[in-house]
Design a protein around this motif. Structure first.
Motif, mmCIF file in Angstrom:
data_model
loop_
_atom_site.group_PDB
_atom_site.id
_atom_site.type_symbol
_atom_site.label_atom_id
_atom_site.label_comp_id
_atom_site.label_asym_id
_atom_site.label_seq_id
_atom_site.Cartn_x
_atom_site.Cartn_y
_atom_site.Cartn_z
ATOM 1 N N ASN A 109 99.793 8.198 10.077
ATOM 2 C CA ASN A 109 98.848 7.999 8.784
ATOM 3 C C ASN A 109 99.885 7.356 7.593
ATOM 4 O O ASN A 109 99.194 7.211 6.353
ATOM 5 N N THR A 110 101.080 7.250 7.867
ATOM 6 C CA THR A 110 101.798 6.262 6.761
ATOM 7 C C THR A 110 101.380 4.882 6.897
ATOM 8 O O THR A 110 101.818 3.951 6.121
ATOM 9 N N LEU A 111 100.668 4.533 8.290
ATOM 10 C CA LEU A 111 100.082 3.019 8.306
ATOM 11 C C LEU A 111 98.838 3.048 8.065
ATOM 12 O O LEU A 111 98.401 2.241 7.486
ATOM 13 N N THR A 112 98.138 3.828 8.882
ATOM 14 C CA THR A 112 96.516 3.602 9.194
ATOM 15 C C THR A 112 95.756 3.623 7.794
ATOM 16 O O THR A 112 94.961 2.837 7.515
ATOM 17 N N PRO A 113 95.936 4.685 7.098
ATOM 18 C CA PRO A 113 95.079 4.706 5.896
ATOM 19 C C PRO A 113 95.551 3.985 4.814
ATOM 20 O O PRO A 113 94.979 3.567 3.581
ATOM 21 N N VAL A 114 97.094 3.354 4.811
ATOM 22 C CA VAL A 114 97.386 2.636 3.768
ATOM 23 C C VAL A 114 97.025 1.162 3.703
ATOM 24 O O VAL A 114 96.857 0.718 2.652
ATOM 25 N N LEU A 115 96.542 0.679 4.946
ATOM 26 C CA LEU A 115 96.056 -0.600 4.898
ATOM 27 C C LEU A 115 94.763 -0.640 3.923
ATOM 28 O O LEU A 115 94.639 -1.761 3.274
ATOM 29 N N PRO A 116 93.816 0.115 4.006
ATOM 30 C CA PRO A 116 92.667 0.148 3.250
ATOM 31 C C PRO A 116 93.113 0.204 1.747
ATOM 32 O O PRO A 116 92.369 -0.422 0.999
ATOM 33 N N LEU A 117 94.091 1.012 1.524
ATOM 34 C CA LEU A 117 94.405 0.969 0.077
ATOM 35 C C LEU A 117 94.922 -0.110 -0.390
ATOM 36 O O LEU A 117 94.806 -0.640 -1.430
ATOM 37 N N LEU A 118 95.800 -0.903 0.604
ATOM 38 C CA LEU A 118 96.372 -2.224 0.019
ATOM 39 C C LEU A 118 95.375 -3.349 0.002
ATOM 40 O O LEU A 118 95.450 -4.392 -0.805
ATOM 41 N N HIS A 119 94.221 -3.046 0.662
ATOM 42 C CA HIS A 119 93.312 -3.939 0.844
ATOM 43 C C HIS A 119 92.258 -3.772 -0.599
ATOM 44 O O HIS A 119 91.725 -4.687 -1.142
ATOM 45 N N ASP A 120 92.040 -2.491 -0.771
ATOM 46 C CA ASP A 120 91.254 -2.212 -1.920
ATOM 47 C C ASP A 120 91.867 -1.131 -2.982
ATOM 48 O O ASP A 120 91.846 0.091 -2.831
ATOM 49 N N ARG A 121 92.891 -1.785 -3.806
ATOM 50 C CA ARG A 121 93.808 -1.189 -4.294
ATOM 51 C C ARG A 121 93.081 -0.425 -5.850
ATOM 52 O O ARG A 121 93.180 -0.918 -6.905
ATOM 53 N N THR A 122 92.343 0.804 -5.393
ATOM 54 C CA THR A 122 91.745 1.375 -6.598
ATOM 55 C C THR A 122 92.125 2.788 -6.573
ATOM 56 O O THR A 122 92.598 3.319 -5.641
ATOM 57 N N LEU A 123 92.131 3.466 -7.576
ATOM 58 C CA LEU A 123 92.312 5.055 -7.823
ATOM 59 C C LEU A 123 91.379 5.768 -6.923
ATOM 60 O O LEU A 123 92.164 6.680 -6.233
ATOM 61 N N ALA A 124 90.152 5.336 -6.438
ATOM 62 C CA ALA A 124 89.371 6.169 -5.537
ATOM 63 C C ALA A 124 89.984 6.251 -4.361
ATOM 64 O O ALA A 124 89.985 7.156 -3.413
ATOM 65 N N VAL A 125 90.374 5.062 -3.932
ATOM 66 C CA VAL A 125 91.032 4.994 -2.422
ATOM 67 C C VAL A 125 92.404 5.698 -2.545
ATOM 68 O O VAL A 125 92.705 6.370 -1.325
ATOM 69 N N LEU A 126 93.162 5.508 -3.370
ATOM 70 C CA LEU A 126 94.502 6.147 -3.636
ATOM 71 C C LEU A 126 94.291 7.703 -3.373
ATOM 72 O O LEU A 126 95.065 8.492 -2.526
ATOM 73 N N LEU A 127 93.461 8.140 -4.037
ATOM 74 C CA LEU A 127 93.013 9.640 -4.096
ATOM 75 C C LEU A 127 92.527 9.922 -2.805
ATOM 76 O O LEU A 127 92.812 11.263 -2.045
ATOM 77 N N ARG A 128 91.892 9.380 -1.990
ATOM 78 C CA ARG A 128 91.585 9.739 -0.571
ATOM 79 C C ARG A 128 92.568 9.557 0.325
ATOM 80 O O ARG A 128 92.668 10.383 1.270
ATOM 81 N N VAL A 129 93.485 8.636 0.192
ATOM 82 C CA VAL A 129 94.762 8.614 1.023
ATOM 83 C C VAL A 129 95.686 9.834 0.770
ATOM 84 O O VAL A 129 96.007 10.413 1.920
ATOM 85 N N LEU A 130 95.674 10.225 -0.315
ATOM 86 C CA LEU A 130 96.417 11.379 -0.850
ATOM 87 C C LEU A 130 95.796 12.682 0.035
ATOM 88 O O LEU A 130 96.533 13.604 0.170
ATOM 89 N N ARG A 131 94.569 12.847 -0.236
ATOM 90 C CA ARG A 131 93.704 13.815 0.506
ATOM 91 C C ARG A 131 93.925 14.140 1.745
ATOM 92 O O ARG A 131 94.256 15.067 2.311
ATOM 93 N N LEU A 132 93.899 12.696 2.601
ATOM 94 C CA LEU A 132 94.137 12.818 3.884
ATOM 95 C C LEU A 132 95.464 13.235 4.197
ATOM 96 O O LEU A 132 95.798 14.039 5.189
ATOM 97 N N TRP A 133 96.569 12.598 3.578
ATOM 98 C CA TRP A 133 97.962 13.142 3.803
ATOM 99 C C TRP A 133 98.244 14.579 3.690
ATOM 100 O O TRP A 133 98.673 15.230 4.500
ATOM 101 N N GLY A 134 97.613 15.104 2.472
ATOM 102 C CA GLY A 134 97.894 16.650 2.093
ATOM 103 C C GLY A 134 97.269 17.387 3.392
ATOM 104 O O GLY A 134 97.975 18.318 3.912
ATOM 105 N N ILE A 135 96.010 17.098 3.718
ATOM 106 C CA ILE A 135 95.283 17.715 4.657
ATOM 107 C C ILE A 135 96.005 17.777 6.021
ATOM 108 O O ILE A 135 96.294 18.844 6.800
ATOM 109 N N VAL A 136 96.345 16.608 6.402
ATOM 110 C CA VAL A 136 97.051 16.324 7.754
ATOM 111 C C VAL A 136 98.362 16.997 7.806
ATOM 112 O O VAL A 136 98.704 17.589 8.900
ATOM 113 N N LEU A 137 99.132 16.552 6.896
ATOM 114 C CA LEU A 137 100.599 17.015 6.758
ATOM 115 C C LEU A 137 100.447 18.676 6.889
ATOM 116 O O LEU A 137 101.228 19.364 7.590
#
Length: 278
Positions: A109-137
């Motif tokens: 997940n250091t790659l897969t969800p980061v690509l959507p973030l790089l494509h759509d660089r918004t706070l909402a997507v960043l928070l979703r990436v951090l949520r995914l990272w926190g839960i999965v880790l």
């Protein structure tokens, strides 16, 4: 007499046939690979918290088989320097189960969800990436702790194999903070590259997983999930403390894995295709 050219396709038809054959045989372009992984990332970001947690827990438990695989192989090998080159294949077992089983592994997940973030660089997507990272880790680590505790407090494996578990586990504490961090950068780099390579690998996907994770094993590189089994195993045996786990293993390994996956793979590979996808 019948004209031999009567059944020959016209030039335009032949051109289309050749173009179709070329399209079937050629490897996917970097843009195609990027889009495949980005769409997977979008799907992962949309998954519910319970689904992510259960998948992450499964991956953490699966990674325990990396230590088991190495220990069992070493127990059947003579004491020789080359034995580590053979036992390293056992380390790949946990990754093979987790990745081929589509379980949520943090370093993927250091790659897969980061690509959507790089494509759509918004706070909402960043928070979703951090949520995914926190839960999965968190779920990955819970799985590794449960697996390590079961190894330390049961006699599922005989004493000789458990001794190899103990010896193998000491490598996670063998290096200073900076060295562990650098080893983790390489491991995170390789794991994110593995994710990038899989869409174009076809039937060779298991071999891509085996080869890249084997390099992590024989290079004694640091992986935050697989290494958590080793680090916590020694804690449960009383040979390390939770302070050692956090300060000497978890923090430097997490920093390195994140940098290796995000900066060296996600950003660089996104950069090469960004003009074509934006």
């Amino acid at each position: 007499m019948r004209d031999s050219t009567e059944d020959a396709p016209d030039p335009e038809t032949r051109k289309r046939e050749v173009a179709e054959e070329v399209e079937e045989e050629r490897w996917p372009s970097a843009v195609v690979i990027h889009e495949v992984i980005r769409h997977e990332g979008v799907e992962d970001l949309a998954r519910t918290a319970p689904a992510l947690a259960l998948s992450g827990l499964a991956a953490g438990l699966s990674m325990g088989f990396s230590l088991v695989g190495e220990g069992i192989l070493l127990d059947h090998l003579p004491e020789a320097k080359w034995s580590e080159l053979v036992s390293g294949w056992g380390y790949t077992l946990g990754f093979l189960i987790a990745v081929m089983g589509r379980q949520q592994l943090f370093t993927e997940n250091t790659l897969t969800p980061v690509l959507p973030l790089l494509h759509d660089r918004t706070l909402a997507v960043l928070l979703r990436v951090l949520r995914l990272w926190g839960i999965v880790l968190a779920a990955n680590l819970v799985g590794t702790l449960l697996f390590a505790a079961s190894l330390a407090h049961t006699e599922v494996f005989d004493e000789g194999v458990r001794e190899h578990f103990r010896k193998l586990s000491h490598h996670v504490y063998a290096y200073p903070f900076g060295t562990t961090c650098l080893k983790a950068v390489l491991a995170g780099w390789l794991l994110a590259l593995m994710v990038w390579l899989l869409p174009s690998s076809g039937d060779a996907r298991p071999f891509v997983i085996l080869i890249l994770t084997y390099v992590i094993a024989v290079g004694n590189l640091a992986h935050v999930v697989a290494g958590s089994v080793d680090a916590s195993y020694l804690v449960f045996l009383g040979e390390a403390t939770w302070g050692d786990y956090l300060g000497r293993f978890f923090v430097p390994t997490l920093i390195g894995n994140l940098f290796g996956g995000v900066a060296l793979v996600a950003v660089l590979n996104w950069g090469q295709v960004a003009p074509d996808v934006e």
